[in-house]
Design a protein around this motif. Structure first.
Motif, mmCIF file in Angstrom:
data_model
loop_
_atom_site.group_PDB
_atom_site.id
_atom_site.type_symbol
_atom_site.label_atom_id
_atom_site.label_comp_id
_atom_site.label_asym_id
_atom_site.label_seq_id
_atom_site.Cartn_x
_atom_site.Cartn_y
_atom_site.Cartn_z
ATOM 1 N N GLU A 1 -12.625 -21.260 36.351
ATOM 2 C CA GLU A 1 -13.067 -20.823 37.157
ATOM 3 C C GLU A 1 -12.616 -21.860 38.367
ATOM 4 O O GLU A 1 -11.974 -21.810 39.431
ATOM 5 C CB GLU A 1 -13.637 -19.602 37.803
ATOM 6 N N LEU A 2 -13.553 -23.019 38.204
ATOM 7 C CA LEU A 2 -13.881 -23.670 39.352
ATOM 8 C C LEU A 2 -12.617 -25.467 39.232
ATOM 9 O O LEU A 2 -12.561 -26.234 40.022
ATOM 10 C CB LEU A 2 -15.339 -24.145 39.702
ATOM 11 N N SER B 1 -19.356 -17.605 44.079
ATOM 12 C CA SER B 1 -19.059 -17.568 43.704
ATOM 13 C C SER B 1 -17.673 -16.961 42.589
ATOM 14 O O SER B 1 -16.881 -16.272 42.268
ATOM 15 C CB SER B 1 -17.458 -17.773 44.661
ATOM 16 N N ASP C 1 -9.369 -26.135 38.740
ATOM 17 C CA ASP C 1 -8.882 -27.353 40.345
ATOM 18 C C ASP C 1 -9.706 -27.040 41.475
ATOM 19 O O ASP C 1 -9.108 -27.699 42.126
ATOM 20 C CB ASP C 1 -7.889 -25.671 39.943
ATOM 21 N N LYS C 2 -10.065 -26.084 41.624
ATOM 22 C CA LYS C 2 -10.870 -26.237 42.717
ATOM 23 C C LYS C 2 -11.462 -27.696 43.503
ATOM 24 O O LYS C 2 -11.599 -28.211 44.398
ATOM 25 C CB LYS C 2 -11.579 -25.003 43.145
ATOM 26 N N VAL C 3 -12.411 -27.795 42.307
ATOM 27 C CA VAL C 3 -13.403 -28.215 42.465
ATOM 28 C C VAL C 3 -13.097 -30.148 42.569
ATOM 29 O O VAL C 3 -12.967 -30.734 42.760
ATOM 30 C CB VAL C 3 -14.834 -28.551 40.990
ATOM 31 N N SER C 4 -11.730 -30.341 41.529
ATOM 32 C CA SER C 4 -11.214 -31.541 41.524
ATOM 33 C C SER C 4 -10.518 -32.292 42.936
ATOM 34 O O SER C 4 -10.915 -33.160 43.088
ATOM 35 C CB SER C 4 -10.237 -31.766 40.718
ATOM 36 N N LYS C 5 -10.263 -31.127 43.677
ATOM 37 C CA LYS C 5 -9.635 -31.212 44.938
ATOM 38 C C LYS C 5 -10.988 -31.183 45.610
ATOM 39 O O LYS C 5 -10.813 -32.410 46.546
ATOM 40 C CB LYS C 5 -8.720 -30.463 45.121
ATOM 41 N N TRP C 6 -11.927 -30.709 45.814
ATOM 42 C CA TRP C 6 -12.709 -31.044 46.750
ATOM 43 C C TRP C 6 -13.834 -31.996 46.147
ATOM 44 O O TRP C 6 -14.046 -33.127 46.926
ATOM 45 C CB TRP C 6 -13.507 -29.639 46.063
ATOM 46 N N THR D 1 -19.189 -22.140 46.635
ATOM 47 C CA THR D 1 -18.722 -22.302 45.625
ATOM 48 C C THR D 1 -18.998 -21.564 44.257
ATOM 49 O O THR D 1 -18.437 -20.989 43.431
ATOM 50 C CB THR D 1 -18.361 -23.812 45.192
ATOM 51 N N ARG E 1 -21.998 -26.346 49.877
ATOM 52 C CA ARG E 1 -20.484 -25.874 49.949
ATOM 53 C C ARG E 1 -20.096 -25.970 48.324
ATOM 54 O O ARG E 1 -19.414 -25.234 47.941
ATOM 55 C CB ARG E 1 -19.391 -26.755 49.997
#
Length: 196
Positions: free
Chosen positions: A126-127, A76, A129-134, A73, A69
């Motif tokens: 770019e990452l 992308s 917000d996405k990676v903090s949740k992940w 990510t 994953r």
């Protein structure tokens, strides 16, 4: 899509493994930590990404779905190709990378070959917000599912080599304490002494 490849290692190449699956050899590009523990003749399971461009078709493999994953990510992000993505994963496991991004640690990112300051800034932008949740998901419910300990990369590498979680736990309990950030290949060597 090829979700994973499981079979016997037929050949260890400079940057890839050839995995024999029922007589068919899959060449799978893998991170350095996988190459470091791979031995011809052993059975391995790698979670894969099939990457297709006009001039290229490649299969990339990882020891866990979380690392797969992370790779998806990374590629992308504009300007990050699969080669750089693989180098980043060779330098960080999924949990560490999430921590580096959330803390905006540009110095750590630029230690990776091929990642300059601009690319590091783009990765954070770019990452984050996405990676903090992940990252929260990996540290939470995902952790138990893949048997993470204080040495998740070593545990995953041993699992990929065919050892069961209970065997690995037992070896960890009787082996001398491994210091934090022990390299995967060194940790494997130490624990193999306690694995039957």
């Amino acid at each position: 899509m090829i979700a994973y490849v499981s079979g016997k290692i037929a050949e260890v190449c400079e940057d890839a493994l050839v995995i024999d699956v029922a007589g068919l050899g899959y060449k799978v590009l893998v991170p350095a930590q996988v190459l470091g523990v791979a031995v011809e003749g052993q059975v391995i399971k790698v979670w894969t990404v099939f990457y297709v461009r006009e001039d290229q078709q490649s299969l990339y493999g990882f020891l866990s779905p979380h690392d797969r994953r992370l790779f998806e990510t990374l590629i992308s992000v504009s300007g990050v190709g699969p080669k750089v993505g693989l180098k980043i994963i060779s330098g960080f496991d999924a949990i560490t990378f999430a921590t580096v991004i959330v803390s905006e640690n540009l110095v750590a990112l630029t230690q990776i070959s091929g990642v300059g300051k601009k690319m590091a800034e783009r990765l954070v932008l770019e990452l984050k917000d996405k990676v903090s949740k992940w990252g929260m998901m990996v540290n939470g419910e995902g952790a138990t599912g893949i048997g993470l300990t204080s040495h998740p990369d070593i545990v995953l590498a041993l699992k990929a080599l065919g050892y069961h979680q209970e065997e690995i736990k037992k070896a960890l309990s009787i082996a001398p304490d491994l210091p934090p950030h022990t390299p995967v290949d060194e940790g494997i060597k130490q624990l193999l002494r306690y694995l039957s």
